[in-house]
Design an enzyme around this catalytic site. Structure first.
Site, mmCIF file in Angstrom:
data_model
loop_
_atom_site.group_PDB
_atom_site.id
_atom_site.type_symbol
_atom_site.label_atom_id
_atom_site.label_comp_id
_atom_site.label_asym_id
_atom_site.label_seq_id
_atom_site.Cartn_x
_atom_site.Cartn_y
_atom_site.Cartn_z
ATOM 1 N N ARG A 206 -5.962 -0.167 5.265
ATOM 2 C CA ARG A 206 -6.848 0.076 6.411
ATOM 3 C C ARG A 206 -7.587 -1.209 6.786
ATOM 4 N NH1 ARG A 206 -8.335 4.759 3.204
ATOM 5 N NH2 ARG A 206 -6.912 6.438 3.775
ATOM 6 N N PHE A 225 -0.010 10.797 11.959
ATOM 7 C CA PHE A 225 -0.342 11.397 10.664
ATOM 8 C C PHE A 225 -1.708 10.843 10.237
ATOM 9 C CE2 PHE A 225 4.264 10.685 10.980
ATOM 10 C CZ PHE A 225 4.762 11.977 10.890
ATOM 11 N N ASP A 247 -2.415 14.418 14.422
ATOM 12 C CA ASP A 247 -2.192 15.149 13.178
ATOM 13 C C ASP A 247 -1.983 16.619 13.529
ATOM 14 O OD1 ASP A 247 -2.860 14.199 10.028
ATOM 15 O OD2 ASP A 247 -2.826 16.377 10.358
ATOM 16 N N SER A 248 -1.350 17.369 12.601
ATOM 17 C CA SER A 248 -1.148 18.794 12.842
ATOM 18 C C SER A 248 -2.248 19.631 12.192
ATOM 19 C CB SER A 248 0.231 19.219 12.337
ATOM 20 O OG SER A 248 0.381 18.821 10.997
ATOM 21 N N ASP A 297 2.232 7.184 8.919
ATOM 22 C CA ASP A 297 1.907 7.452 7.503
ATOM 23 C C ASP A 297 2.187 8.918 7.185
ATOM 24 O OD1 ASP A 297 0.991 7.176 4.914
ATOM 25 O OD2 ASP A 297 -1.130 7.306 5.467
ATOM 26 N N CYS A 337 5.227 7.533 1.136
ATOM 27 C CA CYS A 337 4.572 7.794 -0.155
ATOM 28 C C CYS A 337 5.483 8.635 -1.044
ATOM 29 C CB CYS A 337 3.219 8.461 0.040
ATOM 30 S SG CYS A 337 3.297 10.032 0.900
#
Ligand code: SAH
Length: 393
Positions: A206, A225, A247-248, A297, A337
């Protein structure tokens, strides 16, 4: 003490101090859930003290390779002290730190994140489950923290035959904590947030993103994301004019909006978009939208190597779309990830995405988790987060 005997020829990984023994490598022996066992070779040679997991494919996880070491309260105290001391030397620029990262810190299955005065902890193996009370007491004694929230709700608990458990393990009160990360403030809910509350592993990336947004003069930024908008706040701090958090999860986006205000940025510069990233990227492409910087991400698409092929297609698709949506000279931060996707494979996937997109890019940096999420020489499986910082040519 119960004895687990390893099949002849299968003792090599323990001799190399790798902490896992799979069911297929065991010749004989059984124990209760989390019980300490002596692991030995077919001819009785000591290999390790370990915890037994009767329900998992990973049947044994080593505590210690030193025959003289006893697995007791003092053992946990030493391991916790060592992990905490090394974090202090790492000088993490935040009051949110991963204090214990499982196998890498010699306590397989134990994840401890510190958020200011509160510890948020995952007990993910039968061994640490059995020692939970001892570990909780020693964590408080070593850190000086007053509260522990348990987040043992990760799906890997099922593989151990352990139930999902969440709630205060020590102390109580509000579960929302103010986290300081670099020069930003964020609100973390240890009860409702993902994992232990927040993605501490992206801290360094970040800060790097804020620097790059400034350096390359990125004005319009798409954070895909986004979760609670960590990279969005970084982009605003880096001078972006307008940032979209996608984002969801509606609660995560509500926090992202809160974080923009909390850090003193004008609300008009930020847009929270509740959408499926895959669909949104396609829509933007159709509409001819372009951005100066994009972050990808996604959640873990390949938990193990068995899922790698399907996950590879999904990674390739979003990276292809991401590259196509960049303005010339634009910046892409792309992550995986997934433990099942190596850094090399990820690089190949993104390269393939570039071919399909007919876009080339400079590889500015290879990215990884912060040093408070360490891997070790003996446990390469600990390396899960990898990323690329790309600049479109
Ligand atoms: N970048 C974040 C962490 C991302 S975690 C940070 O720095 O904190 C992955 C996020 O993807 C989660 O918040 C999850 O809600 C979201 N997500 C998962 N699948 C999605 C999809 N198909 N579309 C949009 N968001 C999704």
């Amino acid at each position: 003490m119960k004895v687990i005997q390893i099949r002849e020829g299968k003792e090599r990984s323990l001799l190399r101090r790798h902490p896992w023994v799979f069911q297929g490598s065991i010749a004989s022996g059984k124990a209760d859930l989390g019980e300490t066992v002596r692991v030995q070779s077919h001819d009785g040679q000591f290999l390790a003290w370990a915890a037994y997991s009767p329900n998992s494919q990973i049947r044994v996880r080593a505590w210690s390779f030193d025959e003289g070491e006893r697995i007791d309260r003092a053992f946990f105290r030493r391991r916790i002290e060592q992990a905490v001391a090394v974090r202090a030397r790492m000088a993490v620029p935040s009051n949110g730190v991963r204090l214990l990262h499982g196998e890498a810190d010699g306590l397989p299955g134990l994840v401890v994140d510190r958020y200011d005065d509160t510890l948020s902890v995952q007990f993910l193996s039968s061994g640490v489950e059995r020692w939970k009370d001892v570990i909780a007491d020693e964590l408080l004694a070593v850190t000086g923290c007053t509260r522990i929230f348990e987040r043992s709700d990760a799906s890997v608990r099922q593989l151990e035959g352990l139930p999902s458990v969440t709630g205060w393990l020590r102390g109580d009160g509000s579960t929302v904590i103010t986290l300081q990360e670099h020069r930003w403030h964020l609100r973390v809910d240890v009860a409702e947030g993902h994992k232990t509350g927040y993605y501490l592993d992206q801290r360094d990336n970040r800060a790097l993103f804020a620097d790059m947004v400034r350096q390359y003069g990125c004005k319009q930024v798409l954070n895909c994301f986004s979760y609670t908008g960590g990279f969005s706040v970084a982009a605003l701090a880096g001078g972006a004019q307008e940032v979209w958090s996608v984002d969801s999860s509606a609660p995560a986006l509500a926090r992202a909006v809160e974080h923009v205000a909390l850090n003193g940025f004008e609300a008009e510069r930020h847009h929270a978009v509740d959408a499926d990233v895959n669909a949104l990227l396609r829509q933007h492409l159709k509409e001819g939208r372009r951005f100066d910087a994009i972050v990808l991400d996604p959640p873990k698409l390949a938990p193990t190597a068995a899922h790698a092929e399907r996950a590879a297609r999904a990674y390739k698709d979003i990276n292809r779309l991401g590259l196509m949506l960049l303005n010339e000279g634009g910046l892409l931060l792309s992550f995986s990830c997934s433990g099942g996707i190596s850094a090399d494979l990820f690089h190949k996937i993104v390269a393939g995405a570039g071919m399909d997109a007919k876009v080339d890019a400079y590889l500015l940096r290879r990215l990884e988790a912060g040093s408070d999420h360490p891997t070790t020489l003996t446990f390469p499986e600990g390396e899960y987060l990898k990323g690329l910082a790309l600049l479109r040519r």
